[in-house]
Design a protein around this motif. Structure first.
Motif, short mmCIF file in Angstrom:
data_model
loop_
_atom_site.label_atom_id
_atom_site.label_comp_id
_atom_site.label_asym_id
_atom_site.label_seq_id
_atom_site.Cartn_x
_atom_site.Cartn_y
_atom_site.Cartn_z
N SER A 100 0.80 -1.22 0.00
CA SER A 100 0.00 0.00 0.00
C SER A 100 0.83 1.27 0.00
CB SER A 100 -0.94 0.02 1.21
OG SER A 100 -0.24 0.31 2.41
N ALA A 101 2.09 1.16 0.40
CA ALA A 101 2.94 2.36 0.50
C ALA A 101 3.13 3.04 -0.84
CB ALA A 101 4.30 1.98 1.11
N THR A 102 3.13 2.25 -1.92
CA THR A 102 3.34 2.83 -3.26
C THR A 102 2.12 2.64 -4.16
OG1 THR A 102 4.41 0.76 -3.95
CG2 THR A 102 5.85 2.53 -3.17
N ALA A 103 1.05 2.10 -3.64
CA ALA A 103 -0.13 1.84 -4.45
C ALA A 103 -1.06 3.04 -4.49
CB ALA A 103 -0.89 0.63 -3.91
N GLY A 134 -2.60 4.15 2.19
CA GLY A 134 -3.51 4.92 1.34
C GLY A 134 -4.91 4.35 1.36
N PRO A 135 -5.72 4.69 0.37
CA PRO A 135 -7.10 4.19 0.32
C PRO A 135 -7.17 2.67 0.27
CG PRO A 135 -6.79 6.00 -1.24
CD PRO A 135 -5.43 5.63 -0.74
N VAL A 136 -8.08 2.12 1.06
CA VAL A 136 -8.36 0.68 1.04
C VAL A 136 -9.83 0.51 0.68
CG1 VAL A 136 -8.51 -1.44 2.39
CG2 VAL A 136 -6.60 0.14 2.76
N VAL A 137 -10.09 -0.26 -0.37
CA VAL A 137 -11.47 -0.52 -0.80
C VAL A 137 -11.81 -1.96 -0.44
CG1 VAL A 137 -13.09 -0.60 -2.73
CG2 VAL A 137 -11.27 1.14 -2.68
N VAL A 276 -22.10 -1.74 6.15
CA VAL A 276 -22.48 -1.31 4.79
C VAL A 276 -22.13 -2.43 3.82
CG1 VAL A 276 -21.91 0.30 2.93
CG2 VAL A 276 -22.32 1.15 5.24
N THR A 277 -23.03 -2.74 2.91
CA THR A 277 -22.84 -3.89 2.03
C THR A 277 -22.29 -3.54 0.64
OG1 THR A 277 -25.15 -3.77 1.34
CG2 THR A 277 -24.63 -5.23 3.18
N CYS A 278 -22.36 -2.29 0.22
CA CYS A 278 -21.76 -1.92 -1.06
C CYS A 278 -20.25 -1.73 -0.85
CB CYS A 278 -22.41 -0.66 -1.62
SG CYS A 278 -21.94 0.87 -0.79
N PRO A 279 -19.45 -1.59 -1.92
CA PRO A 279 -18.02 -1.35 -1.73
C PRO A 279 -17.76 -0.12 -0.86
CG PRO A 279 -18.46 -1.93 -4.00
CD PRO A 279 -19.80 -1.76 -3.35
N ILE A 280 -16.75 -0.22 -0.01
CA ILE A 280 -16.41 0.84 0.94
C ILE A 280 -14.95 1.22 0.76
CG2 ILE A 280 -16.28 1.44 3.40
CD1 ILE A 280 -18.09 -1.31 3.59
N ALA A 281 -14.68 2.51 0.69
CA ALA A 281 -13.30 3.00 0.65
C ALA A 281 -12.99 3.71 1.95
CB ALA A 281 -13.10 3.95 -0.53
N VAL A 282 -11.95 3.26 2.64
CA VAL A 282 -11.45 3.93 3.84
C VAL A 282 -10.17 4.65 3.43
CG1 VAL A 282 -10.59 3.64 6.19
CG2 VAL A 282 -12.44 2.18 5.35
N VAL A 283 -10.15 5.97 3.60
CA VAL A 283 -9.06 6.78 3.07
C VAL A 283 -8.30 7.42 4.22
CG1 VAL A 283 -8.43 8.59 1.45
CG2 VAL A 283 -10.49 7.25 1.05
N ARG A 284 -6.98 7.25 4.19
CA ARG A 284 -6.11 7.82 5.22
C ARG A 284 -5.23 8.90 4.59
NH1 ARG A 284 -4.97 3.74 7.31
NH2 ARG A 284 -5.83 4.02 9.39
N PRO A 285 -5.05 10.05 5.25
CA PRO A 285 -4.18 11.09 4.69
C PRO A 285 -2.75 10.60 4.52
CG PRO A 285 -5.51 11.97 6.48
CD PRO A 285 -5.69 10.47 6.50
N ARG A 286 -2.14 10.96 3.41
CA ARG A 286 -0.74 10.67 3.20
C ARG A 286 -0.20 11.59 2.11
NH1 ARG A 286 -0.35 5.03 -0.30
NH2 ARG A 286 -1.42 5.80 -2.16
N GLY A 287 1.03 12.00 2.20
CA GLY A 287 1.70 12.77 1.16
C GLY A 287 0.89 13.92 0.64
N ALA A 288 0.79 14.01 -0.69
CA ALA A 288 0.06 15.11 -1.33
C ALA A 288 -1.41 15.09 -0.99
CB ALA A 288 0.24 15.04 -2.85
N ARG A 289 -1.99 13.88 -0.81
CA ARG A 289 -3.40 13.80 -0.47
C ARG A 289 -3.69 14.46 0.87
NH1 ARG A 289 -6.70 10.62 -3.48
NH2 ARG A 289 -5.75 9.05 -4.79
N ALA A 290 -2.78 14.22 1.82
CA ALA A 290 -2.99 14.78 3.15
C ALA A 290 -2.91 16.30 3.14
CB ALA A 290 -1.97 14.21 4.13
N ASP A 291 -2.15 16.85 2.20
CA ASP A 291 -1.95 18.30 2.16
C ASP A 291 -2.82 18.98 1.11
OD1 ASP A 291 1.57 17.64 2.51
OD2 ASP A 291 0.05 17.94 4.07
N ALA A 292 -3.77 18.22 0.54
CA ALA A 292 -4.53 18.75 -0.59
C ALA A 292 -5.34 19.97 -0.26
CB ALA A 292 -5.44 17.65 -1.16
N ARG A 293 -5.86 20.03 0.98
CA ARG A 293 -6.69 21.16 1.35
C ARG A 293 -6.35 21.59 2.76
NH1 ARG A 293 -10.96 23.09 -0.93
NH2 ARG A 293 -12.01 23.38 1.04
#
Length: 293
Positions: A100-103, A134-137, A276-293
């Motif tokens: 996940s570190a580079t995905a 990063g994001p895990v679906v 929840v039964t539909c696909p779920i994405a759990v998103v953790r801040p990292r790198g550019a994503r964490a600093d996006a806003r």
């Protein structure tokens, strides 16, 4: 952001559904696909041997066949998609967290071959969702219908902001709308305090206005995306469960405003993963994503 989507494969039905979801996602977003099968070594419970035994030929053959079948399925669903495979020995959780570190994202079935039939989410899924970079679906099963809705839980936290980024990226790739759910839990009221209900109503109206103002910049920066927002006075988990009934994906941050700093998963992301039964994405801040806003 194009990159590589990593999928954990083990030959189970949920893992096959994860491959199908990831192949579709990679094709939509211009990513490549990396399928990883980790064959875990085992140690004897008795005797003097202390080191894991090597995989026997039968187990290795089974793992290789499951991996190749997953690759064939991905290529069948998305001709032209770059698909690579990797067969490893070791600990599946540790391997997928390292991947996940580079995905771009890591995709898993909700429960693998080693889980109990009654469990909604297996130990591997929970551990990877709690520690991946990063994001895990997490995918429960094959998609039965497309609804054109990406639901995102939003509370203004850093985790919610990167979750919103991911939800918008998914919506743009799918030409879907983003439905923002803001759930506010009212404080417990005393039975005798009839007047307290008036105060709660006023407080909730203020919370709704604050939530709408928080979403406004996202609308302005993404004019090509249709946004809807829903503010409800209830716990976030049941609110997101209700919203997920006709969603293609539910996106949450790994931890929101109410979580303890030391917790790897907040109560909301934990609850959503289990209910929840539909696909779920759990998103953790990292790198550019964490600093996006």
């Amino acid at each position: 952001m194009a990159g590589q989507i990593v999928v954990g494969v083990d030959g189970s039905a949920p893992a096959s559904a994860a491959v199908e979801w990831a192949a579709d996602d990679a094709s939509r977003r211009g990513c490549s696909l990396r399928l990883v099968h980790v064959c875990e070594e085992w140690s004897p419970s008795l005797g003097e041997a202390q080191w894991p035994l090597s995989l026997d030929e039968a187990q290795a053959k089974h793992c290789a066949e499951a991996l190749e079948a997953a690759a064939d399925r991905a290529r069948e669903l998305a001709p032209g998609l770059e698909v690579t495979t990797d067969l490893r020995k070791g600990n599946v959780v540790e391997r997928l967290i390292a991947e996940s570190a580079t995905a771009d994202s890591t995709v898993l079935g909700s429960r693998g071959l080693g889980g109990f039939a009654g469990m909604v989410l297996g130990s591997v899924g929970m551990a990877v969702a709690g520690h991946a970079a990063g994001p895990v679906v997490v995918v429960r099963g094959p998609a039965e219908a497309q609804h054109g809705r990406i639901v995102v839980g939003y509370d203004g936290s850093q985790g919610a902001r990167v979750a919103m980024d991911y939800a918008i990226e998914q919506a743009r790739a799918r030409q879907a709308r983003v439905d923002v759910v803001y759930a506010w839990q009212a404080p417990m009221s005393a039975p005798y305090a009839t007047a307290f209900s008036s105060f709660l109503e006023s407080a909730f109206e203020q919370q709704k206005e604050t939530a709408r103002e928080a979403v406004a910049p996202w609308r302005e920066k993404n004019p090509d995306i249709e946004f809807t927002d829903e503010e409800v006075c209830e716990h976030p988990v049941p609110a997101l469960m209700t919203a997920s009934a006709s969603a293609d994906l539910v996106v949450v941050g790994s931890r929101g405003m109410g979580g303890f700093a030391s917790a790897v998963l907040g109560s909301v992301s934990h609850g959503v993963l289990h209910h929840v039964t539909c696909p779920i994405a759990v998103v953790r801040p990292r790198g550019a994503r964490a600093d996006a806003r």
